[in-house]
Scaffold this active site. Structure first.
Site: not given
Ligand code: 3LM
Length: 430
Positions: A72, A197
């Protein structure tokens, strides 16, 4: 147009920074000799990693020792992908995530707290907007939107003292551009962190870090993966910021970790990123030109067209003009649906950047999280159609689009004739 050779210091085993973009995309961060000569990096499908002693485990947890202990947080296969993308973006480090939304949420949960202000551009991908408008705002983060292509509106909006400035360029879905260098300079002067982005452009066309951005985000689902077979995200930036987002946003707040298998698929996609982008851009330019000449088309939004309001900025900030087009046709939403339904080759689907050309209707699909009023004020018209130009032969893409547009023209002409006939009939009866 800007040149695209990475200039950041190399920490690679085998790819000096003088290599070009495609070479780095294929080789950077991996040396086959470290892995028994395996041409492709091995897949570490392991959730956990053993400690050689209890003490060493404790050191890994405290951060005193570098290494992997749970996937993770980090994984050796992901590490190669992260190094490679960081290099392509000209950044120190990167962080792989389970999706583009995982990248966005892990980043913004880390950077913002209750009472902070996030200043975002007006036009954002629908779920990014929903996350800010309905997610972050529930936890006391103030969100302010401004048209970042309007310099004076932006300067005024900066008075809200944002901690983070966020935008997409070109923006999904209306293809508006933001001047990365100008906005980052202004944000820096106000001590704000800039997040860009870069999904639409990819590092091949634009490298926001070199233009002053602190963090770059990708939906790797799109061009980076490139084959419509995975969902993934990437965050890119300084070592410090990436470590912070990894240990707070990713590890504890979202848990949006990428699988090693997905990392392998993205690395396979990266090998052809430059080739694919060249083809996407070349074909999109041709399709955009054809579209603007078709009588059924009202407007085309593509930065490669001289009529695009920010054509000059695009030429300065992008290597080529990208593979995405937005357009509007006569007859609005209804005609748009008829046109989409008449297509045989171009696929009706959301997402973008795949080998297949994809078409969708933002107002009812990707941007349906905006209310109709919000769409109007955020520059997303209801009649807008979005096309992701694929890698098929461009004549075949255009042939399909033009037959569908011709079909709608005939339908409209028939409807007009019927209307005129019934008006004449009514007159004669009267
Ligand atoms: C879409 N976009 O069709 P994922 N940033 C940008 C994006 O376009 C997207 C994301 C982030 C689309 C997805 S709509 C249900 C399908 C500019 C995604 C989020 O989490 O990897 O999907 O990325 O426009």
């Amino acid at each position: 147009m800007s040149s695209n050779r990475s200039k950041v210091a190399s920490n690679s085993t085998n790819a000096p920074t003088s290599y070009g973009f495609a070479t780095q995309a294929i080789h950077f961060g991996y040396n086959a000799q470290d892995e028994n000569g395996a041409l492709n990096p091995p897949l570490h499908l392991s959730s956990t990693f053993t400690f050689d002693s209890a003490e060493s485990g404790a050191e890994l947890f405290s951060g005193d020792k570098a290494g992997h202990f749970y996937s993770r947080i980090s994984n050796p296969t992901l590490e190669i992908l992260e190094k490679r993308i960081a290099q392509l973006e000209g950044a120190q480090a990167a962080l792989a995530t389970a999706s583009g939304m995982g990248a966005i949420t892990s980043t913004l949960w880390t950077l913002l707290k209750a009472g902070d202000t996030l200043l975002a551009d007006k036009t954002l991908y629908g779920c990014t907007y929903a996350f800010m408008q309905h997610g972050l705002s529930k936890f006391g983060v103030k969100i302010k939107y401004v048209d970042m292509s309007d310099k004076s509106a932006l300067e005024q909006a900066m008075q809200c003292r944002p901690s983070v400035v966020y935008f997409e360029t070109p923006a999904n879905p209306n293809m508006r551009l933001v001047d990365i260098k100008a906005v980052c300079k202004l944000a820096k002067a106000h001590q704000a962190i800039t997040v860009v982005d870069n999904t639409y452009a990819t590092p091949y066309l634009t490298q926001p870090i070199a233009l002053g951005a602190d963090i770059v985000i990708h939906s790797a689902t799109k061009y980076l993966g490139g084959h419509g077979d995975l969902i993934a995200g990437i965050v890119v930036g300084s070592n410090n910021l990436m470590q912070q987002i990894r240990m707070e946003g990713l590890k504890d707040m979202t848990g949006a970790s990428m699988s090693a298998f997905t990392a392998m698929l993205i690395m396979r996609g990266l090998k052809t990123l430059e080739l694919r982008m060249d083809r996407h851009c070349q074909s999109a330019q041709i399709i955009a030109q054809h579209l603007q000449e078709h009588p059924q088309v009202v407007d085309v939004y593509y930065p490669g067209l001289p009529r695009h309001a920010q054509h000059a900025l695009a030429a300065k900030q992008m290597k080529h003009f990208g593979g995405m087009i937005a357009f509007e046709i006569h007859g609005g939403v209804e005609a748009g649906k008829q046109m989409m339904d008449a297509l045989n080759l171009v696929q009706r689907a959301v997402s973008l950047g795949d080998a297949e050309s994809l078409i969708q209707h933002p107002a009812s699909m990707t941007h349906s999280a905006y209310t109709p009023e919000e769409r109007v004020s955020h520059g997303i018209s209801d009649g807008l159609i979005r096309l992701s130009v694929g890698l098929e032969n461009v004549e075949d893409i255009w042939s399909d689009l033009s037959q569908a547009l011709d079909f709608v023209s005939r339908l409209n002409a028939k409807a007009r004739a019927n209307k005129a006939n019934s008006a004449t009939n009514r007159k004669q009866v009267a």
